[in-house]
Write an enzyme that holds these catalytic residues in place. Structure first.
Site, PDB file in Angstrom:
ATOM      1  N   SER A 178       0.839  -1.207   0.000  1.00  0.00           N
ATOM      2  CA  SER A 178       0.000   0.000   0.000  1.00  0.00           C
ATOM      3  C   SER A 178       0.875   1.259   0.000  1.00  0.00           C
ATOM      4  O   SER A 178       1.733   1.401  -0.856  1.00  0.00           O
ATOM      5  CB  SER A 178      -0.970  -0.050   1.184  1.00  0.00           C
ATOM      6  OG  SER A 178      -1.949   0.942   1.041  1.00  0.00           O
ATOM      7  N   ASP A 275      -7.887  -3.449  -7.317  1.00  0.00           N
ATOM      8  CA  ASP A 275      -7.415  -3.078  -5.985  1.00  0.00           C
ATOM      9  C   ASP A 275      -8.530  -2.355  -5.215  1.00  0.00           C
ATOM     10  O   ASP A 275      -9.026  -1.307  -5.647  1.00  0.00           O
ATOM     11  CB  ASP A 275      -6.207  -2.165  -6.133  1.00  0.00           C
ATOM     12  CG  ASP A 275      -5.624  -1.756  -4.799  1.00  0.00           C
ATOM     13  OD1 ASP A 275      -4.583  -2.319  -4.439  1.00  0.00           O
ATOM     14  OD2 ASP A 275      -6.228  -0.899  -4.112  1.00  0.00           O
ATOM     15  N   HIS A 343      -6.396  -5.893  -1.383  1.00  0.00           N
ATOM     16  CA  HIS A 343      -5.430  -4.800  -1.269  1.00  0.00           C
ATOM     17  C   HIS A 343      -4.385  -5.290  -0.278  1.00  0.00           C
ATOM     18  O   HIS A 343      -4.692  -5.433   0.892  1.00  0.00           O
ATOM     19  CB  HIS A 343      -6.129  -3.535  -0.752  1.00  0.00           C
ATOM     20  CG  HIS A 343      -5.214  -2.359  -0.596  1.00  0.00           C
ATOM     21  ND1 HIS A 343      -4.617  -1.727  -1.667  1.00  0.00           N
ATOM     22  CD2 HIS A 343      -4.786  -1.676   0.499  1.00  0.00           C
ATOM     23  CE1 HIS A 343      -3.868  -0.722  -1.232  1.00  0.00           C
ATOM     24  NE2 HIS A 343      -3.957  -0.675   0.071  1.00  0.00           N
TER      25      HIS A 343
END
Ligand SMILES: *[C@@H]1O[C@H](CO)[C@@H](O)[C@H](O)[C@H]1NC(C)=O
Ligand SMILES: *[C@@H]1O[C@H](CO)[C@@H](O)[C@H](O)[C@H]1NC(C)=O
Ligand SMILES: *[C@@H]1O[C@H](CO)[C@@H](O)[C@H](O)[C@H]1NC(C)=O
Length: 407
Positions: A178, A275, A343
């Site tokens: 991330s 995502d 994610h």
């Protein structure tokens, strides 16, 4: 007192007595925090001024001289109020962080769960600057004080780990998820340059390929958000130099799709083509869906109608289009773009490598990354489009706390 609290209490007594650097709790590996105490001398501090930190679990056997560094993720703060809020939490201060972190997925020390990296030295770099370890600045108006020192934190942690053996690494892998995945794009070549020429250095971004796109109401939501972040935290001087010197819009070297072609260190891009963070915050941010028509679809792709699915397929095509030069390049890059609503897939055991992990062309993420890292075979995997993949672990988080991430 129930069994669980007795267990926890005895664990705490054990920790206090033995002061070990790691413990096992119900088969999970917990690794203790190391504060970088002399970092303050270099101005390397978290948003609130507390010292930065990392967690190190030592390698052993054949992995003794190999190093895996993993940037922790966790969004960004792009204005004074959100950074002030963040400074009071575990995302902006080591004072508020857990002092023990679970090491799982790519950080696991178990050969059955993490076949290629289990015996490496594995380091988790804690995230407390709110700017993907890349800002350099300060806010001080007499009553409020904030440090934007991500770049210095990165440098201070590296200095500390170099002394602990990274300086003589045989193999090294810089990874992150991330906001931490974005940090790997920002720091990969710099990491390469800090290590000896004969160290095999590569980088892996997990869920860090944030696209420079417009949202469904055609507003550049991600750009506006990052624009505020870049100027607030003083990021531009720390972006990839070759990119900022060549690209017409230097600050947009912050987006991986613009910086990628300037990165010379071998790179692996792991991302879902759907995502969920980008879906919820970049493609369909709350500001573009005031009536909440997307709420159910955001939480469960099976609830999306045909129009919404078309928009999601467009997002996937856009990602594949900007990745195409990288895909076509015969160089040492690798990729794994699957079609799961997820994610971050490298830190969780379920998605990394376990009994029934997601696969593309029958290959798990751990196998793909290992094959690429050790040059066992070329690894550029692209999944078929949703809903073809029945190996997914769709990991959709509860509705986002919007104010903390994207306005
Ligand atoms: C300093 O900034 C904070 C946050 O923006 C604000 O609440 C405060 O009033 C400011 N103080 C001064 C003296 O301007
Ligand atoms: C799907 O939902 C959106 C938002 O509610 C709506 O605008 C659109 O017309 C719907 N499309 C179909 C095919 O039902
Ligand atoms: C997929 O991989 C698994 C284990 O890696 C193997 O047992 C299985 O036969 C493979 N399936 C196909 C269709 O190749």
């Amino acid at each position: 007192m129930n069994m669980k609290s007795i267990k926890l209490l005895s664990l705490l007594i054990f920790i206090a007595w033995a002061a070990p650097s790691c413990v096992f709790l119900e088969d999970r590996l917990l690794v203790g925090m190391t504060l970088v105490r002399d970092a303050a001398a270099h101005g390397a501090v978290c948003l609130d001024g507390s010292p930065p930190a990392y967690h190190l679990h030592r390698g052993f056997g054949a992995g003794e001289h190999n190093w895996l560094l993993q940037f922790e993720g966790g969004g960004w703060c792009n204005d004074i109020p959100s950074c002030l809020d963040r400074a009071k939490t575990h995302r902006g201060s080591t004072r508020h962080m857990s002092k023990w972190e679970v090491f799982s997925g790519i950080l696991s020390n178990n050969a059955y769960l993490n076949p290629d990296f289990y015996n490496w030295n594995r380091v988790k770099l804690r995230y407390c600057d709110g700017a993907s370890f890349a800002g350099d600045g300060k806010f001080d108006n007499g009553t409020s004080l904030l440090y934007f020192r991500g770049q210095r934190i990165w440098e201070a942690i590296i200095r500390d780990i170099l002394r602990k053996g990274l300086a003589t690494a045989g193999n090294a892998l810089l990874s992150g998820c991330s906001a931490g995945g974005l940090a790997t794009f920002l720091h990969c070549d710099n990491f390469r340059n800090l290590l000896p020429l004969n160290t095999n250095v590569k980088c892996l971004s997990d869920a860090g390929f944030f696209l420079d796109i417009r949202d469904i109401s055609l507003n550049p939501t991600m750009r506006s958000f990052f624009e505020d972040l870049i100027s607030l935290q003083g990021i531009e001087p720390n972006l990839h130099k070759k990119c900022t010197q060549s690209f017409a819009f230097p600050k947009w070297c912050f987006f991986p799709q613009h910086a990628l072609k300037y990165i010379t260190t071998p790179f692996f891009i792991l991302n879902s083509a759907y995502d969920v963070f980008q879906f919820q915050h970049g493609l369909v941010p709350p500001s573009a869906d005031l009536h909440g028509h997307w709420n159910r679809c955001k939480l469960n792709p099976a609830e999306c109608n045909a129009t919404q699915i078309d928009i999601l397929q467009g997002f996937r095509r856009g990602m594949l289009a900007v990745l195409n030069p990288f895909y076509q390049d015969s160089g040492r890059g690798g990729m794994f773009i699957n079609s799961c609503f997820a994610h971050c897939q490298s830190e969780s055991q379920d998605t990394w490598f376990a009994d029934n992990p997601p696969r593309v062309h029958n290959k798990t993420i751990a196998e793909a990354v290992g094959d690429w890292y050790f040059n066992r075979r070329p690894t550029k995997e692209i999944d078929c489009e949703y809903p073809c993949d029945n190996t997914c672990h769709n990991l959709i988080p509860p509705p986002p706390k919007v104010s903390q991430i994207i306005p």
